[in-house]
Design a protein around this motif. Structure first.
Motif, PDB file in Angstrom:
ATOM      1  N   TRP A 130       0.874  -1.162  -0.020  1.00 38.56           N
ATOM      2  CA  TRP A 130       0.074   0.088  -0.062  1.00 38.56           C
ATOM      3  C   TRP A 130       0.922   1.451   0.119  1.00 38.56           C
ATOM      4  CZ3 TRP A 130       0.328   3.989   3.527  1.00 38.56           C
ATOM      5  CH2 TRP A 130       0.876   3.431   4.651  1.00 38.56           C
ATOM      6  N   CYS A 163      -4.934   2.368  -4.036  1.00 37.69           N
ATOM      7  CA  CYS A 163      -4.322   2.530  -2.873  1.00 37.69           C
ATOM      8  C   CYS A 163      -5.182   1.315  -1.669  1.00 37.69           C
ATOM      9  CB  CYS A 163      -4.416   3.822  -2.400  1.00 37.69           C
ATOM     10  SG  CYS A 163      -3.184   4.977  -3.099  1.00 37.69           S
ATOM     11  N   ALA A 166      -3.885  -1.692   0.107  1.00 36.90           N
ATOM     12  CA  ALA A 166      -4.110  -1.780   1.659  1.00 36.90           C
ATOM     13  C   ALA A 166      -4.934  -2.711   2.222  1.00 36.90           C
ATOM     14  CB  ALA A 166      -4.506  -0.362   2.262  1.00 36.90           C
TER      15      ALA A 166
END
Ligand code: CMX
Length: 437
Positions: free
Chosen positions: A166, A408, A412
């Motif tokens: 991430w 992103c 994550a």
């Protein structure tokens, strides 16, 4: 760690735990069934992925983290002396789910300015293409050329721990978004102004500087770019540019490779290229009629001739929306305020009156209303940008904000490789036969 990154990973860690808990108890819960018509019909409406930055309701239109466009127009920070929202604010909201303060947005503008340097070889790569290459081809090629600067690709090659994916994706996202206006403006000036480039003005915000580098230095055009780059940023995850970016990203291709794929999807005439097709269609109609101010009756006849030639009316219809697109309405409101008496805008408004009843009368079009692409070109023409083959590049620069903030989140949350199941027609035929026997 910078303030946005810190906020993002705190939110992502908490939500990641919630998802784990949810799946522990409910992983078998059935959400939807799938019809045969959906399998053959472009997978319309099948709920099969998660997407944090925005969600699309067929009646209400897009909501970014729960906020509609009119709400965001009031809530997002603006540049000094301007009423339009700054795209930086929307990116912040999409990434961390909070409306940023003016100070946070200023910090983000500064970050993107600092990260905006484009390596010289990227410009050389663009220059190696014919000036006649479509600007979207130039854009996706330039994004591919920048891939060699990917932080994710370098750190992956060095053996990065998966817990850091991430972080590297965030760095790529910030760098790539920071550079896009410079690259896009370079393509514009190279293609239509014989390479008479304009140096960035680092005192300006991301969209304001983009308007400046394009060479249209009217304050209202800067306002338009701020609005434009905000409202085109995201449209949930299932649309072709978002889904393509997501799919490519799921293989752990980096942000550059993923976005380049998304841009190629955006470049199709049923998707983002429709914005150029709308103005091309209007110019052709005006040429055919010998006027720049066609009447509603003349437009009606031209619409019918387009349909009987087996073509679609660009800028109308949508795979999800069933009402006029709020992004169309936002541009209409902008036009009412900034461009009263614009002939091209008036024409677009007449088209808006004429087209829906005609499409409705066909009996097959699920949404006869205008989408985002029906209005944008007229505003650009009004400010002097009549090179319509560039329009989808503007859409692409904006779309990067949504699809990269989603990337992103994918990293994550450790979302896995995307791999749905396909079947052959023979399999379907046998399945139906067995079911009914
Ligand atoms: N003009 C003429 N016919 C249209 C139409 C339009 N604007 N919109 C839909 N139809 C037709 C379809 O072609 C289809 O015809 P067939 O059954 O003969 O193949 C029929 O109506 C049913 O289509 P639908 O279910 O209403 O629409 P889809 O979900 O299949 O397609 C879209 C959606 C956007 C591709 C389609 O409306 C279209 O082609 N619009 C014009 C192009 C456009 O503006 N695209 C931009 C969309 C927004 C964006 O992504 O930027």
């Amino acid at each position: 760690m910078d303030q946005l990154k810190e906020k993002f990973i705190a939110k992502a860690t908490a939500l990641g735990q919630e998802v784990k808990d949810l799946l522990k108890d409910h992983s078998d819960t059935q959400v939807d069934t799938v019809d045969l018509s959906q399998i053959f019909g472009g997978m319309r409406g099948i709920k099969a992925m998660v997407w944090e930055p925005s969600a699309l309701d067929p009646q209400e239109g897009i909501r970014f983290r729960g906020y509609s466009i009119p709400e965001l127009s009031k809530l997002l920070p603006t540049a000094e002396g301007d009423d339009e929202p700054l795209p930086e604010g929307l990116f912040w909201l999409m990434l961390v789910g909070e409306i940023p303060t003016s100070e946070e947005v200023r910090w983000l503008t500064d970050q993107w300015t600092r990260r905006s340097n484009v390596p010289a070889y990227v410009f050389k790569t663009i220059d190696a293409l014919s000036v006649d290459a479509h600007p979207m081809t130039q854009l996706s090629t330039a994004v591919m050329a920048m891939q060699q600067t990917s932080v994710f690709a370098r750190r992956y090659a060095e053996g990065m721990n998966r817990n850091e994916y991430w972080d590297a994706t965030y760095e790529d996202t910030m760098n790539l978004i920071a550079r896009l206006p410079r690259v896009a403006a370079y393509i514009y000036r190279r293609t239509y102004f014989e390479g008479d480039h304009i140096a960035p003005d680092i005192s300006l915000d991301w969209a304001g500087n983009f308007a400046h580098m394009l060479g249209i230095n009217k304050p209202d055009f800067r306002s338009l770019m701020r609005l434009y780059l905000t409202i085109h940023a995201d449209h949930e995850g299932g649309n072709a540019s978002a889904h393509t970016t997501h799919l490519i990203g799921s293989t752990l291709s980096d942000a550059y490779l993923s976005l380049a794929g998304g841009l190629n999807a955006l470049a199709g005439p049923l998707h983002g290229l429709a914005n150029q097709e709308v103005i091309k269609w209007v110019f052709k109609m005006n040429d055919a009629l010998g006027t720049t101010a066609p009447t509603e009756k003349q437009i009606e006849d031209y619409v019918k001739s387009t349909l009987s030639a087996g073509k679609v009316i660009p800028g109308y219809g949508h795979a999800v929306l069933r009402k006029p697109d709020p992004r169309f309405i936002a541009q209409m409101e902008f036009a009412k305020k900034y461009t009263p008496n614009s002939e091209i805008v008036e024409t677009i408004w007449k088209v808006f009156k004429v087209v829906p009843p005609i499409l409705e009368s066909l009996g097959k079009v699920k949404n006869p209303w205008p989408n985002v692409d029906a209005h944008s070109g007229a505003l650009l023409v009004h400010y002097g940008m009549d090179q319509y083959s560039f329009y989808t590049v503007l859409f692409g620069v904006s779309r990067a904000l949504g699809v990269l903030s989603a990337l992103c989140w994918s990293r994550a949350l450790s979302l896995p490789l995307e791999r749905p199941k396909s079947v052959t027609i023979e399999w379907v035929q046998e399945f139906v036969q067995n079911k009914n026997s």
